[in-house]
Scaffold this motif. Structure first.
Motif, mmCIF file in Angstrom:
data_model
loop_
_atom_site.group_PDB
_atom_site.id
_atom_site.type_symbol
_atom_site.label_atom_id
_atom_site.label_comp_id
_atom_site.label_asym_id
_atom_site.label_seq_id
_atom_site.Cartn_x
_atom_site.Cartn_y
_atom_site.Cartn_z
ATOM 1 N N VAL A 19 -63.372 -111.885 -44.921
ATOM 2 C CA VAL A 19 -63.013 -111.515 -46.289
ATOM 3 C C VAL A 19 -63.720 -112.447 -47.274
ATOM 4 C CG1 VAL A 19 -61.099 -111.416 -47.943
ATOM 5 C CG2 VAL A 19 -60.764 -110.586 -45.626
ATOM 6 N N ALA A 20 -64.143 -111.883 -48.401
ATOM 7 C CA ALA A 20 -64.728 -112.665 -49.496
ATOM 8 C C ALA A 20 -63.950 -112.376 -50.767
ATOM 9 C CB ALA A 20 -66.201 -112.320 -49.691
ATOM 10 N N LEU A 21 -63.501 -113.428 -51.458
ATOM 11 C CA LEU A 21 -62.692 -113.281 -52.663
ATOM 12 C C LEU A 21 -63.389 -113.947 -53.841
ATOM 13 C CD1 LEU A 21 -58.881 -113.718 -53.051
ATOM 14 C CD2 LEU A 21 -60.393 -115.142 -54.438
ATOM 15 N N ASP A 22 -63.434 -113.232 -54.965
ATOM 16 C CA ASP A 22 -63.976 -113.776 -56.213
ATOM 17 C C ASP A 22 -62.930 -113.641 -57.307
ATOM 18 O OD1 ASP A 22 -67.036 -114.440 -55.932
ATOM 19 O OD2 ASP A 22 -66.721 -112.593 -54.805
ATOM 20 N N LEU A 23 -62.759 -114.712 -58.080
ATOM 21 C CA LEU A 23 -61.809 -114.723 -59.184
ATOM 22 C C LEU A 23 -62.516 -114.414 -60.496
ATOM 23 C CD1 LEU A 23 -59.889 -117.957 -58.168
ATOM 24 C CD2 LEU A 23 -59.038 -115.611 -57.987
ATOM 25 N N PRO A 24 -61.803 -113.864 -61.482
ATOM 26 C CA PRO A 24 -62.406 -113.599 -62.786
ATOM 27 C C PRO A 24 -63.020 -114.873 -63.370
ATOM 28 C CG PRO A 24 -60.234 -112.601 -62.653
ATOM 29 C CD PRO A 24 -60.390 -113.458 -61.440
ATOM 30 N N GLY A 26 -64.368 -117.787 -65.987
ATOM 31 C CA GLY A 26 -63.812 -118.497 -67.131
ATOM 32 C C GLY A 26 -62.374 -118.907 -66.998
ATOM 33 N N GLY A 27 -61.842 -118.832 -65.776
ATOM 34 C CA GLY A 27 -60.467 -119.264 -65.581
ATOM 35 C C GLY A 27 -59.429 -118.330 -66.176
ATOM 36 N N GLN A 28 -59.847 -117.106 -66.566
ATOM 37 C CA GLN A 28 -58.878 -116.172 -67.142
ATOM 38 C C GLN A 28 -57.886 -115.711 -66.077
ATOM 39 O OE1 GLN A 28 -60.410 -112.128 -68.072
ATOM 40 N NE2 GLN A 28 -62.380 -112.791 -67.248
ATOM 41 N N ALA A 29 -56.685 -115.421 -66.508
ATOM 42 C CA ALA A 29 -55.650 -114.962 -65.580
ATOM 43 C C ALA A 29 -56.047 -113.606 -65.004
ATOM 44 C CB ALA A 29 -54.311 -114.862 -66.303
ATOM 45 N N SER A 30 -55.844 -113.451 -63.717
ATOM 46 C CA SER A 30 -56.209 -112.203 -63.053
ATOM 47 C C SER A 30 -55.191 -111.102 -63.353
ATOM 48 C CB SER A 30 -56.294 -112.431 -61.545
ATOM 49 O OG SER A 30 -56.525 -111.214 -60.871
ATOM 50 N N LYS A 31 -55.711 -109.874 -63.556
ATOM 51 C CA LYS A 31 -54.840 -108.721 -63.778
ATOM 52 C C LYS A 31 -54.229 -108.214 -62.474
ATOM 53 C CE LYS A 31 -57.417 -106.970 -67.796
ATOM 54 N NZ LYS A 31 -58.252 -105.860 -68.299
ATOM 55 N N GLY A 32 -54.828 -108.606 -61.348
ATOM 56 C CA GLY A 32 -54.389 -108.106 -60.053
ATOM 57 C C GLY A 32 -55.552 -108.177 -59.083
ATOM 58 N N VAL A 33 -55.453 -107.448 -57.986
ATOM 59 C CA VAL A 33 -56.454 -107.513 -56.922
ATOM 60 C C VAL A 33 -57.108 -106.150 -56.718
ATOM 61 C CG1 VAL A 33 -56.838 -107.985 -54.471
ATOM 62 C CG2 VAL A 33 -55.210 -109.382 -55.764
ATOM 63 N N ALA A 34 -58.433 -106.160 -56.617
ATOM 64 C CA ALA A 34 -59.199 -104.961 -56.273
ATOM 65 C C ALA A 34 -59.793 -105.160 -54.893
ATOM 66 C CB ALA A 34 -60.305 -104.729 -57.294
ATOM 67 N N ARG A 57 -68.466 -107.066 -59.314
ATOM 68 C CA ARG A 57 -68.768 -107.658 -60.618
ATOM 69 C C ARG A 57 -68.098 -106.884 -61.753
ATOM 70 N NH1 ARG A 57 -74.056 -108.457 -58.078
ATOM 71 N NH2 ARG A 57 -74.300 -110.699 -57.692
ATOM 72 N N ALA A 58 -68.032 -105.568 -61.625
ATOM 73 C CA ALA A 58 -67.364 -104.763 -62.654
ATOM 74 C C ALA A 58 -65.878 -105.114 -62.723
ATOM 75 C CB ALA A 58 -67.549 -103.278 -62.364
ATOM 76 N N PHE A 59 -65.238 -105.258 -61.564
ATOM 77 C CA PHE A 59 -63.816 -105.632 -61.549
ATOM 78 C C PHE A 59 -63.615 -107.029 -62.111
ATOM 79 C CE2 PHE A 59 -63.301 -102.097 -58.514
ATOM 80 C CZ PHE A 59 -62.135 -101.535 -59.011
ATOM 81 N N LEU A 60 -64.507 -107.966 -61.747
ATOM 82 C CA LEU A 60 -64.399 -109.328 -62.268
ATOM 83 C C LEU A 60 -64.528 -109.335 -63.782
ATOM 84 C CD1 LEU A 60 -66.580 -111.221 -59.632
ATOM 85 C CD2 LEU A 60 -64.088 -111.346 -59.875
ATOM 86 N N GLN A 61 -65.493 -108.577 -64.287
ATOM 87 C CA GLN A 61 -65.715 -108.490 -65.732
ATOM 88 C C GLN A 61 -64.474 -107.960 -66.441
ATOM 89 O OE1 GLN A 61 -69.494 -106.690 -67.101
ATOM 90 N NE2 GLN A 61 -68.259 -105.389 -68.419
ATOM 91 N N ALA A 62 -63.754 -107.062 -65.767
ATOM 92 C CA ALA A 62 -62.554 -106.469 -66.360
ATOM 93 C C ALA A 62 -61.307 -107.316 -66.121
ATOM 94 C CB ALA A 62 -62.346 -105.059 -65.814
ATOM 95 N N GLY A 63 -61.478 -108.474 -65.469
ATOM 96 C CA GLY A 63 -60.355 -109.386 -65.310
ATOM 97 C C GLY A 63 -59.580 -109.279 -64.011
ATOM 98 N N TRP A 64 -60.162 -108.581 -63.022
ATOM 99 C CA TRP A 64 -59.498 -108.431 -61.737
ATOM 100 C C TRP A 64 -60.083 -109.403 -60.712
ATOM 101 C CZ3 TRP A 64 -55.618 -104.810 -60.571
ATOM 102 C CH2 TRP A 64 -55.302 -103.923 -61.617
#
Length: 208
Positions: A19-24, A26-34, A57-64
């Motif tokens: 598994v590979a996990l990337d967080l949003p 800039g340290g922004q709070a995550s909206k959830g997991v994709a 990258r699209a999910f990260l950009q949107a805060g997921w």
């Protein structure tokens, strides 16, 4: 995907799942997991596929938080290819381990999109799934599951006009009985060469 990507393993029915996990950013709070599924393992598909990374990258950009994983028999994931059956178990195991509760999105590319439709079918009666993203959905070799009408507003189906792996007509034939809209990328091929920024923007717009 970047130096901040966190690699780990979760336990699946056939053993370890990579598994590979990337967080949003800039340290922004995550909206959830994709959770994002990759293309066919027997044709070189891995979680590092460019389309899969574009979806992440699209999910990260949107805060997921974006979670990619390798199906059984790929990379560090144990087991052997199982024509979609075991791969569905793999995806469900990743969801259970990485997103056991809270906001969830599912996404997939090609064979991964086919698996994602079945994962959605299993999970949607049990928990809310905020967004569903299906790109280059495989509907020929294996039949993708239908998407319930009440989930259509949350669902984005993207397909290339000139896809020579999964013909556009096949996806339209799958979508037509459901009256499920399909976003067609003019001139787009299966891997969206030269059009990944457009794909990313389409997904980001869907995520709002």
């Amino acid at each position: 995907m970047n130096s901040q990507t966190q690699k780990s393993v979760v336990q699946g029915a056939a053993g370890d799942i990579e598994v590979a996990l990337d967080l949003p950013a800039g340290g922004q709070a995550s909206k959830g997991v994709a959770v994002i599924a990759h293309p066919h393992p027997l044709f070189g598909g891995t979680m590092d596929n460019k389309v899969v990374q574009t979806l992440a990258r699209a999910f990260l950009q949107a805060g997921w938080t974006a979670v990619r994983f390798n199906f059984r028999g790929v990379g560090g994931t144990e087991g052997a290819h199982d024509e979609g059956r075991g791969e569905l178990d793999d995806m469900l195991a990743v969801v259970a381990a990485m997103a056991p509760q809270g906001p969830l999105c599912l996404a997939g590319f090609s064979f991964g999109a086919y698996v994602t439709t079945h994962a959605f079918g299993r999970l949607a009666p049990l928990r809310d799934i905020e967004k569903l993203v299906l790109v280059g959905t495989s509907v020929d070799r294996a039949v993708a599951a239908p998407i319930p009408a009440d989930a259509h507003p949350r669902t984005l189906v993207v397909h290339g006009e000139q896809d020579d792996t999964v013909p556009l007509q096949s996806v339209l034939d799958w979508a037509r009985p459901q009256v499920l809209p399909v976003t067609v990328v003019p001139g787009g091929g299966h891997f969206f060469h030269g059009q990944l920024p457009l794909l990313k923007n389409l997904v980001a717009r869907h995520l709002g």
